[in-house]
Write an enzyme that holds these catalytic residues in place. Structure first.
Site, PDB file in Angstrom:
ATOM      1  N   HIS A 128       0.858  -1.191   0.000  1.00 10.36           N
ATOM      2  CA  HIS A 128       0.000   0.000   0.000  1.00 10.36           C
ATOM      3  C   HIS A 128       0.891   1.238   0.000  1.00 10.36           C
ATOM      4  O   HIS A 128       1.859   1.294   0.754  1.00 10.36           O
ATOM      5  CB  HIS A 128      -0.883  -0.051   1.258  1.00 10.36           C
ATOM      6  CG  HIS A 128      -1.630   1.211   1.522  1.00 10.36           C
ATOM      7  ND1 HIS A 128      -1.515   1.906   2.712  1.00 10.36           N
ATOM      8  CD2 HIS A 128      -2.511   1.900   0.760  1.00 10.36           C
ATOM      9  CE1 HIS A 128      -2.304   2.966   2.659  1.00 10.36           C
ATOM     10  NE2 HIS A 128      -2.912   2.991   1.495  1.00 10.36           N
ATOM     11  N   HIS A 156       2.473  11.073  -0.889  1.00 12.32           N
ATOM     12  CA  HIS A 156       1.524  10.641   0.152  1.00 12.32           C
ATOM     13  C   HIS A 156       1.659  11.637   1.301  1.00 12.32           C
ATOM     14  O   HIS A 156       2.427  11.435   2.222  1.00 12.32           O
ATOM     15  CB  HIS A 156       1.833   9.216   0.626  1.00 12.32           C
ATOM     16  CG  HIS A 156       0.757   8.666   1.518  1.00 12.32           C
ATOM     17  ND1 HIS A 156       1.017   7.918   2.647  1.00 12.32           N
ATOM     18  CD2 HIS A 156      -0.593   8.775   1.448  1.00 12.32           C
ATOM     19  CE1 HIS A 156      -0.127   7.592   3.231  1.00 12.32           C
ATOM     20  NE2 HIS A 156      -1.122   8.090   2.516  1.00 12.32           N
TER      21      HIS A 156
END
Length: 303
Positions: A20, A95
């Site tokens: 992920h 991110h």
């Protein structure tokens, strides 16, 4: 996995391990906060401590691409962005904070594929930030430059087996969640790689969600990602600011998630790709490979 039996199994039936936010092993505390974040966070992040805390919650992997590939990861979850205000079209992983240039990551992955010509990977470009079409053309050309003839053209999901990939010398399937995919034969549409997201901090709710979405999967003729991840809420972060994602949510719940994985089966109704945070903390890779052996055991009486 090189045995002839495996090479004939459909890819959508096999079980693969994914990570992920695969690229988030390195994020740049000195960079501006990414366009994937709310305005309030961007304002707060002017305080240097805030970025240090963000880093603890933005990093979801410890291993580089090369280390993930060596550890058995074959599916990569990728979010990308331009840097607002920067001249040119350069694209970065993102991110919360900016990561490395996408080009550097693609080159690292390609080096591994050159050394392992029978390995096949999935690259899932599923979130784009601060990108117009010119940025997309730049990125797509980078993908083509990195992998060239290794890029698998779009086919019916059912046709994709190891044998098929080896015969065509393909090693990379690219999923591109943006309409320009239609203009390139090597970009698979995002809807061929659904990855439903539980968005919960509760491990029991997560496992229930994974069960439910698996039941729905077999109808669609696609690949499928089971995201075995827990997502922090704002109050989770507020309560455990300094501990970060790994110490607050991941360590404690990974054993239960791994037990769920051990109970799964590959195959038409089964799990296809499992993603997790900090994939090296438990023995995901060995578990996944052992589950694929179940496919062969089922076949044996028939052969």
């Amino acid at each position: 996995w090189g045995g002839i039996q495996f090479s004939e199994v459909k890819y959508s039936w096999l079980l693969f391990l994914g990570s992920h936010d695969s690229f988030s092993y390195w994020v740049d505390e000195k960079s501006p906060v990414g366009p994937d974040q709310a305005t309030a966070i961007k304002r707060l992040a002017r305080i240097s401590l805030v970025k240090k805390i963000m880093k603890k919650w933005s990093v979801t992997q410890n291993l580089t691409f090369k280390e993930q590939l060596e550890g058995g990861i074959r599916y990569f979850d990728l979010r990308v962005s331009s840097k607002p205000g920067e001249i040119g079209q350069e694209i970065y992983f993102i991110h919360g904070l900016f990561g490395i240039k996408v080009w550097d990551g693609l080159k690292e992955i390609n080096t591994f594929l050159e050394q392992h010509p029978k390995e096949v990977i999935f690259l899932d470009f599923n979130h784009f930030y601060a990108m117009d079409d010119s940025h997309h053309f730049f990125l797509i050309n980078r993908i083509r430059s990195a992998f060239g003839s290794k890029l698998c053209c779009v086919e019916c999901v059912e046709y994709v087996t190891l044998q098929y990939m080896w015969e065509k010398k393909y090693q990379v399937l690219i999923f591109y969640h943006y309409p320009l995919y239609r203009e390139y034969p090597f970009l698979w549409p995002g809807n061929k790689m659904p990855a439903p997201w539980a968005n919960t901090t509760n491990v029991h709710k997560l496992l229930q969600f994974l069960e439910t979405t698996l039941e729905e999967r077999s109808r669609y003729g696609t690949f499928h990602v089971s995201q075995a991840i827990l997502t922090p809420r704002v109050k989770t972060i507020a309560r455990h600011l300094i501990r970060g994602l790994k110490n607050t949510l991941v360590h404690r719940n990974l054993p239960m998630i791994l037990n769920w994985v051990k109970a799964q089966k590959p195959g038409i109704m089964g799990v296809n790709i499992i993603t997790s945070d900090f994939v090296e903390l438990v023995d995901f890779a060995a578990t996944v490979i052992a589950l694929n052996d179940l496919l062969l055991e089922e076949d044996e009486p028939a052969t």
